[in-house]
Write a protein that holds these residues in place. Sequence first.
Motif, mmCIF file in Angstrom:
data_model
loop_
_atom_site.group_PDB
_atom_site.id
_atom_site.type_symbol
_atom_site.label_atom_id
_atom_site.label_comp_id
_atom_site.label_asym_id
_atom_site.label_seq_id
_atom_site.Cartn_x
_atom_site.Cartn_y
_atom_site.Cartn_z
ATOM 1 N N ASP A 152 -1.546 15.813 -46.991
ATOM 2 C CA ASP A 152 -0.682 16.222 -48.106
ATOM 3 C C ASP A 152 0.687 16.513 -47.523
ATOM 4 O OD1 ASP A 152 -1.605 16.148 -50.702
ATOM 5 O OD2 ASP A 152 -2.657 18.066 -50.582
ATOM 6 N N THR A 153 1.718 16.389 -48.326
ATOM 7 C CA THR A 153 3.043 16.858 -47.912
ATOM 8 C C THR A 153 3.210 18.291 -48.396
ATOM 9 O OG1 THR A 153 4.105 16.117 -49.963
ATOM 10 C CG2 THR A 153 4.003 14.531 -48.132
ATOM 11 N N CYS A 154 4.232 18.938 -47.903
ATOM 12 C CA CYS A 154 4.503 20.318 -48.341
ATOM 13 C C CYS A 154 4.818 20.366 -49.832
ATOM 14 C CB CYS A 154 5.661 20.900 -47.529
ATOM 15 S SG CYS A 154 5.319 21.066 -45.766
ATOM 16 N N PHE A 235 -2.203 9.307 -54.225
ATOM 17 C CA PHE A 235 -1.251 9.812 -53.239
ATOM 18 C C PHE A 235 -1.979 10.168 -51.944
ATOM 19 C CE2 PHE A 235 1.293 13.045 -51.106
ATOM 20 C CZ PHE A 235 2.571 12.533 -51.212
ATOM 21 N N ARG A 236 -3.142 10.796 -52.068
ATOM 22 C CA ARG A 236 -3.932 11.179 -50.899
ATOM 23 C C ARG A 236 -4.361 9.939 -50.107
ATOM 24 N NH1 ARG A 236 -7.925 14.760 -49.069
ATOM 25 N NH2 ARG A 236 -8.843 13.791 -47.217
ATOM 26 N N VAL A 237 -4.804 8.914 -50.806
ATOM 27 C CA VAL A 237 -5.228 7.682 -50.139
ATOM 28 C C VAL A 237 -4.069 7.061 -49.373
ATOM 29 C CG1 VAL A 237 -6.069 5.326 -50.510
ATOM 30 C CG2 VAL A 237 -7.100 7.229 -51.775
ATOM 31 N N LYS A 241 -3.204 6.325 -45.180
ATOM 32 C CA LYS A 241 -2.694 5.075 -44.605
ATOM 33 C C LYS A 241 -1.437 5.329 -43.780
ATOM 34 C CE LYS A 241 -4.446 2.111 -48.343
ATOM 35 N NZ LYS A 241 -4.062 1.191 -49.454
ATOM 36 N N GLU A 242 -0.588 6.224 -44.273
ATOM 37 C CA GLU A 242 0.684 6.503 -43.604
ATOM 38 C C GLU A 242 0.494 7.333 -42.333
ATOM 39 O OE1 GLU A 242 3.632 5.383 -44.413
ATOM 40 O OE2 GLU A 242 3.236 4.527 -46.394
ATOM 41 N N TRP A 243 -0.458 8.285 -42.365
ATOM 42 C CA TRP A 243 -0.557 9.258 -41.288
ATOM 43 C C TRP A 243 -1.860 9.217 -40.501
ATOM 44 C CZ3 TRP A 243 3.471 11.991 -39.572
ATOM 45 C CH2 TRP A 243 4.587 12.096 -40.410
ATOM 46 N N GLY A 244 -2.786 8.337 -40.900
ATOM 47 C CA GLY A 244 -4.082 8.284 -40.244
ATOM 48 C C GLY A 244 -4.001 8.045 -38.745
ATOM 49 N N GLU A 245 -3.147 7.124 -38.336
ATOM 50 C CA GLU A 245 -3.039 6.811 -36.906
ATOM 51 C C GLU A 245 -2.374 7.927 -36.109
ATOM 52 O OE1 GLU A 245 -0.385 3.595 -35.955
ATOM 53 O OE2 GLU A 245 0.787 3.913 -37.784
#
Length: 280
Positions: A152-154, A235-237, A241-245
């Motif tokens: 999640d973002t802030c 958004f969570r999905v 993808k954006e931050w998983g790595e």
Amino acid sequence: MTPSPSAELVDLEIANTATTSKAGEKRPYDTGVDKGPDSEDDSDAEMEKCPWNCNQIRTKIHAFLDNGEMKVTEFQKTIGANSNSYGRFMKLKGPWKGDSNNTFYGACKFFMKREKEGIEPAKKQKIGEAASPDISNITLDKEEEDEVEVYDTCDELRKKISAHLINTGVSKTSLCKAFAAQLHTRGNASIQIKQLNDFRGKKGADAGNTSSVFYGGYVYFEKLRIAEGKPKSAFRVQMEKEWGEHGGFNTTHSSSRGIWMSKDENVSMDKYGKLKFWKK
């Protein structure tokens, strides 16, 4: 024509009366704003005085919005403040920090009018413990080390906090305790209401990313999602993808530390908290 001595004396007495008060008497804030001849409040001199300081007004605004009586955009429109002015005022700290901001003046008028009309603050609906899902038997991966991967973002967490306060009627104190209960490696960890308010007052995808409110809040709401059997949001999905790595969203390096970039580069941040660089 030269004014008479008696006229001069009257003027001085008026001036002295307007600028002096009894010792120890609470000083109401004089807005000093000329509302114009068309204002419906011109005949009410009390509406030109505010009995609260800036910190007290910020507290009243938080409480009013948390009760769900208005959305923040509707409140801004009602008090005659734009989002930028409102945002600046709510981020300030100190009894008279922001006293020249029109959010302060507009909110003073708003709350004074409600008091004059006898409008009581809406009371939050009390909920029992049974109304909240039991999350005590849910443990997230890496939770015991306080290393749960955050997706999640802030800004997104701030939305969840506001919705939760409104929809459940839970107090800020209880919510802070629930967030703190998700922390395991920080001794007798506690989260104060001031920390919660400070986090909620920020704006930006990574603004407040190292706060205990952000991490503890994410873990708490993720457990609630699982307990309620709700699917992951779109958004969570995408956040995965954006931050998983990277092992999840950054919660260790403060966003206030700055960014290294070359002189011929520009940078911006998208809604997922990812930095985008491009040549000038």
